[in-house]
Write a protein that holds these residues in place. Structure first.
Motif, PDB file in Angstrom:
ATOM      1  N   SER A   4       0.830  -1.204   0.000  1.00 21.25           N
ATOM      2  CA  SER A   4       0.000   0.000   0.000  1.00 21.25           C
ATOM      3  C   SER A   4       0.866   1.255   0.000  1.00 21.25           C
ATOM      4  CB  SER A   4      -0.926   0.012   1.217  1.00 21.25           C
ATOM      5  OG  SER A   4      -1.853  -1.030   1.150  1.00 21.25           O
ATOM      6  N   PHE A   5       1.934   1.233   0.787  1.00 22.89           N
ATOM      7  CA  PHE A   5       2.828   2.390   0.835  1.00 22.89           C
ATOM      8  C   PHE A   5       3.540   2.568  -0.505  1.00 22.89           C
ATOM      9  CE2 PHE A   5       6.671   4.735   2.191  1.00 22.89           C
ATOM     10  CZ  PHE A   5       6.038   5.842   2.730  1.00 22.89           C
ATOM     11  N   SER A   6       3.949   1.478  -1.101  1.00 22.41           N
ATOM     12  CA  SER A   6       4.592   1.532  -2.415  1.00 22.41           C
ATOM     13  C   SER A   6       3.650   2.120  -3.462  1.00 22.41           C
ATOM     14  CB  SER A   6       5.059   0.134  -2.824  1.00 22.41           C
ATOM     15  OG  SER A   6       5.682   0.172  -4.076  1.00 22.41           O
ATOM     16  N   LYS A   7       2.369   1.737  -3.407  1.00 24.48           N
ATOM     17  CA  LYS A   7       1.379   2.293  -4.331  1.00 24.48           C
ATOM     18  C   LYS A   7       1.245   3.796  -4.131  1.00 24.48           C
ATOM     19  CE  LYS A   7      -1.562  -1.797  -4.796  1.00 24.48           C
ATOM     20  NZ  LYS A   7      -2.892  -2.361  -4.485  1.00 24.48           N
ATOM     21  N   LEU A   8       1.244   4.237  -2.878  1.00 25.75           N
ATOM     22  CA  LEU A   8       1.168   5.668  -2.596  1.00 25.75           C
ATOM     23  C   LEU A   8       2.354   6.404  -3.214  1.00 25.75           C
ATOM     24  CD1 LEU A   8       0.054   8.211  -1.204  1.00 25.75           C
ATOM     25  CD2 LEU A   8       1.196   7.430   0.897  1.00 25.75           C
ATOM     26  N   LEU A   9       3.539   5.849  -3.071  1.00 27.64           N
ATOM     27  CA  LEU A   9       4.729   6.479  -3.658  1.00 27.64           C
ATOM     28  C   LEU A   9       4.630   6.528  -5.180  1.00 27.64           C
ATOM     29  CD1 LEU A   9       7.552   4.916  -1.454  1.00 27.64           C
ATOM     30  CD2 LEU A   9       6.449   7.149  -1.199  1.00 27.64           C
ATOM     31  N   ASP A  10       4.111   5.464  -5.777  1.00 31.47           N
ATOM     32  CA  ASP A  10       3.937   5.434  -7.237  1.00 31.47           C
ATOM     33  C   ASP A  10       2.937   6.482  -7.698  1.00 31.47           C
ATOM     34  OD1 ASP A  10       5.753   3.343  -7.427  1.00 31.47           O
ATOM     35  OD2 ASP A  10       4.200   1.784  -7.597  1.00 31.47           O
ATOM     36  N   VAL A  11       1.829   6.616  -6.975  1.00 28.48           N
ATOM     37  CA  VAL A  11       0.823   7.626  -7.331  1.00 28.48           C
ATOM     38  C   VAL A  11       1.417   9.019  -7.195  1.00 28.48           C
ATOM     39  CG1 VAL A  11      -1.383   8.653  -6.641  1.00 28.48           C
ATOM     40  CG2 VAL A  11      -1.168   6.174  -6.827  1.00 28.48           C
ATOM     41  N   MET A  12       2.189   9.256  -6.136  1.00 26.23           N
ATOM     42  CA  MET A  12       2.818  10.567  -5.958  1.00 26.23           C
ATOM     43  C   MET A  12       3.765  10.870  -7.106  1.00 26.23           C
ATOM     44  SD  MET A  12       3.122  13.202  -3.745  1.00 26.23           S
ATOM     45  CE  MET A  12       2.765  14.101  -5.233  1.00 26.23           C
ATOM     46  N   ASP A  13       4.567   9.891  -7.516  1.00 26.37           N
ATOM     47  CA  ASP A  13       5.469  10.082  -8.653  1.00 26.37           C
ATOM     48  C   ASP A  13       4.687  10.457  -9.917  1.00 26.37           C
ATOM     49  OD1 ASP A  13       7.666   9.462  -7.084  1.00 26.37           O
ATOM     50  OD2 ASP A  13       7.847   7.408  -7.841  1.00 26.37           O
ATOM     51  N   GLU A  14       3.583   9.744 -10.150  1.00 25.80           N
ATOM     52  CA  GLU A  14       2.765  10.000 -11.334  1.00 25.80           C
ATOM     53  C   GLU A  14       2.127  11.394 -11.284  1.00 25.80           C
ATOM     54  OE1 GLU A  14      -1.281   8.166 -13.282  1.00 25.80           O
ATOM     55  OE2 GLU A  14       0.141   6.769 -12.366  1.00 25.80           O
ATOM     56  N   LEU A  15       1.582  11.743 -10.135  1.00 27.98           N
ATOM     57  CA  LEU A  15       0.952  13.062 -10.007  1.00 27.98           C
ATOM     58  C   LEU A  15       1.971  14.175 -10.174  1.00 27.98           C
ATOM     59  CD1 LEU A  15      -1.486  12.438  -7.028  1.00 27.98           C
ATOM     60  CD2 LEU A  15      -2.069  12.729  -9.449  1.00 27.98           C
ATOM     61  N   ARG A  16       3.120  14.004  -9.585  1.00 27.10           N
ATOM     62  CA  ARG A  16       4.165  15.045  -9.678  1.00 27.10           C
ATOM     63  C   ARG A  16       4.634  15.213 -11.128  1.00 27.10           C
ATOM     64  NH1 ARG A  16       5.752  19.567  -6.950  1.00 27.10           N
ATOM     65  NH2 ARG A  16       7.994  19.723  -6.957  1.00 27.10           N
ATOM     66  N   ALA A  17       4.623  14.138 -11.891  1.00 25.54           N
ATOM     67  CA  ALA A  17       5.070  14.181 -13.285  1.00 25.54           C
ATOM     68  C   ALA A  17       3.986  14.688 -14.231  1.00 25.54           C
ATOM     69  CB  ALA A  17       5.528  12.794 -13.729  1.00 25.54           C
ATOM     70  N   GLU A  18       2.711  14.436 -13.904  1.00 23.40           N
ATOM     71  CA  GLU A  18       1.654  14.683 -14.893  1.00 23.40           C
ATOM     72  C   GLU A  18       0.610  15.717 -14.495  1.00 23.40           C
ATOM     73  OE1 GLU A  18      -0.016  10.979 -16.211  1.00 23.40           O
ATOM     74  OE2 GLU A  18       1.959  10.043 -16.341  1.00 23.40           O
ATOM     75  N   CYS A  19       0.388  15.944 -13.230  1.00 22.19           N
ATOM     76  CA  CYS A  19      -0.669  16.861 -12.800  1.00 22.19           C
ATOM     77  C   CYS A  19      -0.120  18.286 -12.691  1.00 22.19           C
ATOM     78  CB  CYS A  19      -1.227  16.418 -11.448  1.00 22.19           C
ATOM     79  SG  CYS A  19      -2.424  17.573 -10.749  1.00 22.19           S
ATOM     80  N   PRO A  20      -0.714  19.225 -13.410  1.00 26.86           N
ATOM     81  CA  PRO A  20      -0.224  20.611 -13.365  1.00 26.86           C
ATOM     82  C   PRO A  20      -0.190  21.196 -11.954  1.00 26.86           C
ATOM     83  CG  PRO A  20      -1.765  20.343 -15.175  1.00 26.86           C
ATOM     84  CD  PRO A  20      -1.812  19.059 -14.376  1.00 26.86           C
ATOM     85  N   TRP A  21      -1.229  20.920 -11.154  1.00 28.17           N
ATOM     86  CA  TRP A  21      -1.248  21.467  -9.795  1.00 28.17           C
ATOM     87  C   TRP A  21      -0.124  20.872  -8.963  1.00 28.17           C
ATOM     88  CZ3 TRP A  21      -1.667  19.826  -4.749  1.00 28.17           C
ATOM     89  CH2 TRP A  21      -1.938  20.814  -3.805  1.00 28.17           C
TER      90      TRP A  21
END
Length: 102
Positions: A4-21
């Protein structure tokens, strides 16, 4: 738990790379949001609302991961460094329990 923690880190990486905000956030811009989330957690605790406590803890955990992500982008620290620092602090504060912690 680690998955679960690994998934959170993956989502954060994706958001930081792709989400403008998420891309434009800084340590400083997150600060007032973190304070707000902390107050929301405090309110949930006072209300003894376990579902809200769980949700607000998740929000604060997201902020911790977000700060660590920004730190890693600055080559300053990452989430492992944050975890290592708190483990070191806990062991230092509880020397009598050291064998059970290590």
């Amino acid at each position: 738990m680690l998955e679960s923690f690994s998934k959170l880190l993956d989502v954060m990486d994706e958001l930081r790379a792709e989400c403008p905000w998420d891309k434009k956030q800084t340590l400083e811009s997150l600060r007032p949001l973190t304070i707000e989330e902390t107050y929301e957690l405090a309110d949930a605790i006072l209300e003894n609302n376990l579902d809200d406590i769980k949700g607000e803890l998740g929000d604060i955990l997201l902020h911790i991961v977000f700060y660590a992500k920004i730190g890693s982008e600055k080559n300053s620290f990452d989430i492992a460094d944050v975890c290592d620092a708190i483990v070191k602090k806990l062991i230092h504060r509880h020397p009598q329990d050291r064998k059970s912690v290590v």
